[in-house]
Design a protein around this motif. Structure first.
Motif, mmCIF file in Angstrom:
data_model
loop_
_atom_site.group_PDB
_atom_site.id
_atom_site.type_symbol
_atom_site.label_atom_id
_atom_site.label_comp_id
_atom_site.label_asym_id
_atom_site.label_seq_id
_atom_site.Cartn_x
_atom_site.Cartn_y
_atom_site.Cartn_z
ATOM 1 N N TYR A 127 78.926 -16.579 39.492
ATOM 2 C CA TYR A 127 78.756 -17.692 38.550
ATOM 3 C C TYR A 127 80.112 -18.317 38.245
ATOM 4 O O TYR A 127 81.124 -17.619 38.182
ATOM 5 N N ASP A 128 80.103 -19.635 38.005
ATOM 6 C CA ASP A 128 81.308 -20.289 37.508
ATOM 7 C C ASP A 128 81.412 -20.053 36.004
ATOM 8 O O ASP A 128 80.435 -19.683 35.348
ATOM 9 N N THR A 129 82.601 -20.328 35.476
ATOM 10 C CA THR A 129 82.833 -20.092 34.048
ATOM 11 C C THR A 129 81.898 -20.921 33.172
ATOM 12 O O THR A 129 81.547 -20.509 32.075
ATOM 13 N N ASP A 130 81.462 -22.078 33.678
ATOM 14 C CA ASP A 130 80.616 -22.930 32.825
ATOM 15 C C ASP A 130 79.131 -22.572 32.894
ATOM 16 O O ASP A 130 78.304 -23.237 32.266
ATOM 17 N N SER A 131 78.760 -21.523 33.616
ATOM 18 C CA SER A 131 77.344 -21.121 33.638
ATOM 19 C C SER A 131 76.937 -20.574 32.266
ATOM 20 O O SER A 131 77.723 -19.854 31.637
ATOM 21 N N PRO A 132 75.718 -20.884 31.790
ATOM 22 C CA PRO A 132 75.278 -20.305 30.515
ATOM 23 C C PRO A 132 75.272 -18.768 30.551
ATOM 24 O O PRO A 132 75.465 -18.114 29.529
ATOM 25 N N LYS A 133 75.103 -18.193 31.739
ATOM 26 C CA LYS A 133 75.099 -16.721 31.856
ATOM 27 C C LYS A 133 76.499 -16.140 31.672
ATOM 28 O O LYS A 133 76.656 -14.932 31.518
ATOM 29 N N ALA A 134 77.512 -16.984 31.761
ATOM 30 C CA ALA A 134 78.892 -16.487 31.740
ATOM 31 C C ALA A 134 79.512 -16.548 30.347
ATOM 32 O O ALA A 134 80.667 -16.165 30.177
ATOM 33 N N ARG A 135 78.760 -16.980 29.349
ATOM 34 C CA ARG A 135 79.324 -17.156 28.003
ATOM 35 C C ARG A 135 79.961 -15.868 27.488
ATOM 36 O O ARG A 135 79.335 -14.807 27.503
ATOM 37 N N GLY A 136 81.185 -15.990 27.025
ATOM 38 C CA GLY A 136 81.871 -14.852 26.413
ATOM 39 C C GLY A 136 82.512 -13.890 27.402
ATOM 40 O O GLY A 136 83.089 -12.884 27.011
ATOM 41 N N GLU A 137 82.407 -14.171 28.688
ATOM 42 C CA GLU A 137 82.865 -13.193 29.680
ATOM 43 C C GLU A 137 84.140 -13.618 30.415
ATOM 44 O O GLU A 137 84.731 -12.816 31.129
ATOM 45 N N CYS A 138 84.544 -14.874 30.269
ATOM 46 C CA CYS A 138 85.617 -15.405 31.112
ATOM 47 C C CYS A 138 86.918 -14.612 30.977
ATOM 48 O O CYS A 138 87.456 -14.468 29.874
ATOM 49 N N GLY A 139 87.388 -14.107 32.098
ATOM 50 C CA GLY A 139 88.696 -13.434 32.124
ATOM 51 C C GLY A 139 88.757 -12.101 31.404
ATOM 52 O O GLY A 139 89.828 -11.530 31.253
ATOM 53 N N LYS A 140 87.607 -11.580 30.946
ATOM 54 C CA LYS A 140 87.624 -10.384 30.098
ATOM 55 C C LYS A 140 87.982 -9.124 30.860
ATOM 56 O O LYS A 140 88.764 -8.322 30.405
ATOM 57 N N CYS A 141 87.371 -8.906 32.004
ATOM 58 C CA CYS A 141 87.740 -7.663 32.698
ATOM 59 C C CYS A 141 88.188 -7.988 34.105
ATOM 60 O O CYS A 141 87.946 -7.239 35.042
ATOM 61 N N GLY A 142 88.873 -9.079 34.239
ATOM 62 C CA GLY A 142 89.384 -9.484 35.539
ATOM 63 C C GLY A 142 89.704 -10.955 35.490
ATOM 64 O O GLY A 142 89.619 -11.595 34.445
ATOM 65 N N VAL A 143 90.076 -11.478 36.651
ATOM 66 C CA VAL A 143 90.493 -12.862 36.699
ATOM 67 C C VAL A 143 89.295 -13.756 37.040
ATOM 68 O O VAL A 143 88.415 -13.359 37.796
ATOM 69 N N ALA A 144 89.286 -14.957 36.459
ATOM 70 C CA ALA A 144 88.211 -15.914 36.734
ATOM 71 C C ALA A 144 88.595 -16.764 37.935
ATOM 72 O O ALA A 144 89.646 -17.407 37.939
ATOM 73 N N ILE A 145 87.751 -16.776 38.965
ATOM 74 C CA ILE A 145 88.002 -17.613 40.147
ATOM 75 C C ILE A 145 86.782 -18.503 40.369
ATOM 76 O O ILE A 145 85.706 -18.017 40.718
ATOM 77 N N ASP A 146 86.951 -19.781 40.147
ATOM 78 C CA ASP A 146 85.856 -20.723 40.387
ATOM 79 C C ASP A 146 86.060 -21.514 41.680
ATOM 80 O O ASP A 146 85.099 -21.817 42.385
ATOM 81 N N THR A 147 87.312 -21.881 41.946
ATOM 82 C CA THR A 147 87.578 -22.757 43.100
ATOM 83 C C THR A 147 88.807 -22.274 43.871
ATOM 84 O O THR A 147 89.542 -21.386 43.411
ATOM 85 N N LEU A 148 89.022 -22.921 45.014
ATOM 86 C CA LEU A 148 90.196 -22.626 45.841
ATOM 87 C C LEU A 148 91.496 -22.761 45.045
ATOM 88 O O LEU A 148 92.443 -22.005 45.246
ATOM 89 N N LYS A 149 91.534 -23.708 44.111
ATOM 90 C CA LYS A 149 92.736 -23.903 43.299
ATOM 91 C C LYS A 149 93.082 -22.632 42.517
ATOM 92 O O LYS A 149 94.254 -22.267 42.403
ATOM 93 N N ASP A 150 92.050 -21.954 41.991
ATOM 94 C CA ASP A 150 92.299 -20.694 41.268
ATOM 95 C C ASP A 150 92.911 -19.662 42.210
ATOM 96 O O ASP A 150 93.824 -18.930 41.842
ATOM 97 N N MET A 151 92.386 -19.597 43.425
ATOM 98 C CA MET A 151 92.896 -18.634 44.406
ATOM 99 C C MET A 151 94.361 -18.948 44.718
ATOM 100 O O MET A 151 95.196 -18.043 44.830
ATOM 101 N N GLU A 152 94.671 -20.236 44.837
ATOM 102 C CA GLU A 152 96.063 -20.623 45.119
ATOM 103 C C GLU A 152 96.989 -20.247 43.963
ATOM 104 O O GLU A 152 98.096 -19.759 44.179
ATOM 105 N N ASP A 153 96.512 -20.448 42.749
ATOM 106 C CA ASP A 153 97.325 -20.070 41.579
ATOM 107 C C ASP A 153 97.523 -18.561 41.509
ATOM 108 O O ASP A 153 98.576 -18.066 41.108
ATOM 109 N N LEU A 154 96.482 -17.826 41.894
ATOM 110 C CA LEU A 154 96.527 -16.362 41.823
ATOM 111 C C LEU A 154 97.628 -15.785 42.720
ATOM 112 O O LEU A 154 98.288 -14.818 42.348
#
Lengths: 561, 134
Positions: A127-154
């Motif tokens: 799921y992407d961070t904006d999914s309703p299922k993802a509420r409250g979970e972003c970045g909590k027990c790991g890194v959030a990766i939605d797109t290639l840009k996130d992978m490049e930043d990582l």
């Protein structure tokens, strides 16, 4: 010529042993044994003393042998740590890609020798961070990766053509790997030189870790696509890390961890061979991942048995000819589930013993848990202590100076034999059920693990097993430790970042790419090239995973307890 | 004489976290203690949990979370129960919950939080003493 202990000596040893046991019983009459029954943390009963009679059928060359040669009990490399130490690979992932990148740089600067990425729950579930299922979970027990840009930043500023990267990801492993390959190619790095591991082990997810997206059969199909693609296109990559770690964390015994992990390995091998691949083309890139739990000797025996068993499975069952196919190479993580929130500094000691067992067992790569991991994502200080623990074992303790130092111990050899025997019995049971996929559909491993977990919890509650600081030597006052807080604002910042990319990209190209992914999934075409194209067009992780969900359907937890 | 109904407990796993070892052990301990147990299985949204709790007419919801999302998920369940007029259902939580968060969760209406190391019998006893059939 078999090199066994001479049969004649066993009568003498057994006679002396009986005399000794009689003498001992008198001692215990005056002062009884410490426990009514001695057993390992997995509850395997342990005898008072082991003698050569406990390994009397042992054939040195057949069962123990030399490192680098079958049966591999003493290690897969001839030189083991005399030549090169294990890879020190701490698991890291927190908050945003930029935060995690900072932690990667810190660990590399402290002497870590490989990278290991922890993803947050939405990423792990596709799921992407904006999914309703993802509420409250972003970045909590790991890194959030939605797109290639996130992978490049990582991986910004990290030499990914030189350092290997492990990525703990399962249902969307193919997509995350496509992002990694795409990132490398954008930097001008050939996919043929990329080294690393994607966990990509869905069978263990159904059995234990419970991060799933689609049902077992299509999940395994996608994995087989990655195995096939890796074999041809990314030859230095480990396309699968067959993982017992989570099986153990879910509460299995050591024998169950061994049996279910190797059982999963058998299933993946069968699927790849059904695809028409030669076992010797892909098996050398299979890697394994085990837990190192509290019971020192049981763990050492488990690692030794695992290598011997996999060698036999590859040679005898799958007729692999390349010796590298016979090697069970493995990463180890110390047991997260053994750590306690009570008196958390004791966790440093627990982790050190567990790491020592992994090293005595001949691991190729090791992650030591941080003392605060039972409470939150590790702070920089706690992660550094955990890394230093490995460095002290490696460079101060002396245990890495000879190969398989416990080989030949009557106890360790007897326990190694016993673990192998019992694990093969379970594997036979799975074979009789029609293989691992069918055993999972019958909830067999899930139920066995639930039973073992409940049994262990009862033993702790009844004080049959001691947990220092929890059911013995309890202190009233809390011991404060610093806790890493993940900024709640991260969620909205990450959503903004992903939305910006969605607005700036060529949406008709994304749509066409996703259609190609869908066609590959519904037909026979290997999905990997289409995935790489899709992520290069900045399709998000969820957009691709939604295609999987649409074509294959979603798997629901059967809720076994 | 009207027979007293047994306590009905729902064990729920909110959010995406898959660590269900504790939840399943607790579910079994409740069952062994003679409660009626409904286990939701994994990956439930707060809406799904509240809907199921009302449908199943449970007396208590015990939630487990080990991946840090309890700060959002537990209060969300309490709020939804209030919205549905079902706030007589007792709500408890457990899992990896830092000490500082426990007070916040209690202030939000979570009645008790059980952290790792709590013996099963203690959790069962708490239910016997604090939850009765609605």
């Amino acid at each position: 010529m078999p090199l066994t202990f001479n049969d004649g000596i066993f009568e003498d040893i057994n006679r002396e042993n009986e005399k000794w046991q009689k003498k001992l019983e008198k001692v215990f009459e005056a002062r009884p044994e410490r426990l009514p029954r001695f057993s390992t943390v997995s509850d395997l009963e342990i005898g008072r003393l082991y003698t050569p009679a406990d390994i009397k059928n042992q054939d040195f060359m057949r069962d123990i042998g030399f490192p680098g040669d079958a049966p591999f009990t003493r290690g897969v490399q001839p030189s083991m740590y005399r030549g090169r130490l294990w890879t020190m690979r701490m698991f890291a992932g927190l908050g945003s890609a930029k935060d995690t990148n900072k932690r990667f740089h810190l660990l590399v600067n402290q002497g870590q020798t490989g990278l290991s990425t922890a993803f947050d729950m939405p990423t792990l579930m596709g799921y992407d961070t904006d999914s309703p299922k993802a509420r409250g979970e972003c970045g909590k027990c790991g890194v959030a990766i939605d797109t290639l840009k996130d992978m490049e930043d990582l991986f910004e500023g990290l030499p990914i053509d030189k350092i290997t990267t492990s990525m703990t990801i399962n249902p969307p492993a193919s997509v995350i790997w496509a992002m990694y390959i795409a990132m490398a190619e954008k930097r001008g790095i050939d996919r043929k030189v990329l080294g690393g591991t994607i966990q990509n082990d869905m069978l263990k997810e159904f059995i234990a870790q419970k991060t799933f997206m689609c049902p077992p059969v299509p999940s395994v199909r996608i994995i087989t696509d990655t195995v096939e693609f890796g074999t041809k296109e990314v030859p230095r990559w480990n396309t699968i890390s067959i993982s017992g770690y989570h099986i153990r964390e879910a509460g299995s015994t050591a024998v169950q961890e061994l049996a279910f992990t190797l059982g999963d390995g058998i299933a993946y091998t069968e699927e790849a061979m059904k695809r028409g691949l030669d076992v010797d083309d892909f098996a050398p890139r299979f890697s394994f991942f085990f837990n190192s739990h509290l019971d020192f000797f049981e763990e050492v025996a488990k690692f030794r048995a695992a290598r011997r068993m996999w060698g036999k499975i590859m040679k005898e069952r799958f007729k692999a000819k390349d010796p590298r196919s016979w090697w069970l190479r493995f990463h180890t993580q110390t047991a997260g589930c053994s750590l306690t929130a009570q008196q958390p500094y004791n966790n440093v000691v627990r982790t050190a013993f567990q790491a020592l067992a992994a090293v005595m067992g001949g691991t190729q790569s090791l992650h030591t848990n941080s003392l605060d991991e039972v409470l939150a994502i590790p702070t920089e200080e706690a992660a550094t202590i955990a890394l230093r623990t490995q460095q002290v074992i490696a460079e101060e303790s002396g245990v890495a100076n000879t190969i398989d130092p416990l080989g030949g111990s009557y106890f360790v050899e007897a326990l190694t034999n016993r673990m192998e025997e019992e694990a093969f019995e379970i594997i036979e049971k799975i074979d009789n059920m029609g293989g691992m996929l069918s055993a999972i559909e019958k909830n067999y491993p899930q139920q066995e693990i639930a039973d073992a977990a409940y049994h262990y919890q009862r033993q702790i509650d009844d004080k049959e097993k001691t947990v220092v600081g929890v059911n013995k030597y309890v202190t009233e006052e809390d011991i404060p430790v610093e806790i890493l807080e993940i900024d709640e604002e991260l969620e909205s910042l990450q959503m903004e970042k992903t939305n910006r990319i969605k607005n700036e990209r060529d949406n008709s190209r994304v749509k066409a790419c996703l259609e190609r992914v869908g066609e590959a999934c519904s037909g026979d075409r290997n999905v990997m090239e289409d995935l790489i194209d899709a992520v290069k067009a900045h399709a998000t992780l969820q957009e691709v995973c939604d295609v999987y969900r649409k074509v294959y359907g979603e798997y629901r937890d059967p809720g076994i307890y | 004489m009207k027979q007293k109904r047994r306590v009905r407990v729902m064990v729920a796993k909110p959010g995406l976290d898959g660590h269900d070892r504790g939840a399943r052990i607790i579910a079994r301990a409740y069952r062994d203690a003679g409660f009626e147990v409904v286990y939701t299985g994994l990956h439930q949204t707060p809406e799904e949990i509240v809907e199921a709790a009302i449908q199943e007419d449970v007396d208590m919801i015990g939630m487990s979370s080990l991946a840090g999302a309890h700060r959002y998920l537990f209060p969300a369940v309490v709020q939804l129960l209030r919205d549905r007029g079902a706030d007589d259902i007792v709500v408890c939580g457990g899992g990896i919950i830092p000490e500082d968060d426990i007070a916040k969760l209690k202030a939000a209406g979570v009645q008790e939080v059980f952290t790792p190391g709590t013996p099963l019998d203690e959790i069962v006893r708490w239910v016997e003493e604090n939850v009765s059939p609605r």
